[in-house]
Design a protein around this motif. Sequence first.
Motif, short mmCIF file in Angstrom:
data_model
loop_
_atom_site.label_atom_id
_atom_site.label_comp_id
_atom_site.label_asym_id
_atom_site.label_seq_id
_atom_site.Cartn_x
_atom_site.Cartn_y
_atom_site.Cartn_z
N CYS A 76 75.04 45.08 20.76
CA CYS A 76 73.66 45.52 21.01
C CYS A 76 72.69 44.68 20.18
CB CYS A 76 73.53 46.99 20.63
SG CYS A 76 72.90 48.00 21.97
N GLU A 78 73.08 41.66 19.04
CA GLU A 78 73.01 40.30 19.57
C GLU A 78 72.22 40.23 20.86
OE1 GLU A 78 77.17 39.36 19.64
OE2 GLU A 78 77.16 38.64 17.55
N ALA A 79 72.30 41.30 21.67
CA ALA A 79 71.50 41.34 22.90
C ALA A 79 70.02 41.46 22.54
CB ALA A 79 71.93 42.53 23.76
N GLY A 82 68.40 38.29 21.21
CA GLY A 82 68.28 37.30 22.27
C GLY A 82 67.06 37.52 23.15
N ALA A 83 66.42 38.69 23.01
CA ALA A 83 65.22 38.99 23.79
C ALA A 83 64.01 38.31 23.14
CB ALA A 83 65.00 40.50 23.86
N ARG A 104 70.64 52.21 25.60
CA ARG A 104 70.91 51.88 27.00
C ARG A 104 70.35 52.96 27.93
NH1 ARG A 104 76.26 51.43 25.73
NH2 ARG A 104 76.89 52.46 27.64
N GLU A 132 63.86 42.84 29.93
CA GLU A 132 64.88 41.92 29.44
C GLU A 132 66.21 42.60 29.15
OE1 GLU A 132 64.12 38.73 26.76
OE2 GLU A 132 61.94 39.06 26.81
N LEU A 133 66.15 43.82 28.61
CA LEU A 133 67.38 44.47 28.17
C LEU A 133 68.21 45.03 29.32
CD1 LEU A 133 66.19 46.31 24.93
CD2 LEU A 133 67.43 44.15 25.13
N SER A 135 69.32 43.47 31.82
CA SER A 135 70.40 42.52 32.08
C SER A 135 71.21 42.24 30.82
CB SER A 135 69.84 41.21 32.63
OG SER A 135 68.91 40.63 31.72
N ARG A 136 70.56 42.17 29.67
CA ARG A 136 71.26 41.84 28.43
C ARG A 136 72.22 42.93 27.99
NH1 ARG A 136 69.59 37.39 25.86
NH2 ARG A 136 67.64 36.41 26.54
N LEU A 137 71.85 44.20 28.24
CA LEU A 137 72.71 45.31 27.85
C LEU A 137 73.63 45.75 28.98
CD1 LEU A 137 70.25 47.55 25.77
CD2 LEU A 137 71.97 45.95 24.94
N ASP A 138 73.56 45.05 30.11
CA ASP A 138 74.42 45.36 31.26
C ASP A 138 74.30 46.83 31.64
OD1 ASP A 138 76.20 44.82 33.30
OD2 ASP A 138 77.97 45.20 32.08
#
Length: 205
Positions: A76, A78-79, A82-83, A104, A132-133, A135-138
């Motif tokens: 989490c 690292e995601a 990355g934003a 999430r 952004e999150l 997709s980053r957090l699936d």
Amino acid sequence: MIGSLRGVILDRSARTEHAGEILLEVGGVGYRLLVPAGAMGRIGALGAPAFLHVHTHVREDALILYGFPTREERACFEALIGAHGVGPAVALALLSVHSPTALRRAVASDDLDALMLVPGIGKKIAARLLIELKSRLDVSDDDPELRVVGAGDGGGPDVRSEVRAALAGLGYGPDEVRHIVADLPEEGRVEDLLRRALRDLAASR
């Protein structure tokens, strides 16, 4: 790159409102790690053995280690970094207020207010993070962990635990947290109960 460390806790202290620092001795070497404030209580006491998942953050002027009790919290973090516009300090603050599941859930339900509970995150940043999150957090709408907790879900104790952890991460003391959480409903969304708890705390001061 360091991915994990197992050792003994030599020292622990509050670094900022949302970050703590752990000194972990591994094979005679002491590693300083920054951890979410909300995770300090789960890592262990002085002299206790501990295992941390580690993110190695390299800058031009420093190499900083961030430690997390679970692999999910590290993922989490690292995601989040990355934003766009989110640095390690804001990522730690988010993870001090929200568990990975709560974060999430907030993203899945487009809950701006939940993200704005974190100091330093305004409406514009929260709106951008939601996009952004996803997709980053699936985040998946079919994930049963992201359902809204309500009557008949039987999730009361877990919800209260998340609220307690979030309040501790925001710097409230154990006695304050215990008193306020005891008056909360046993069911509901973490974000809604946290907002109510913060209102009650502000009114009692």
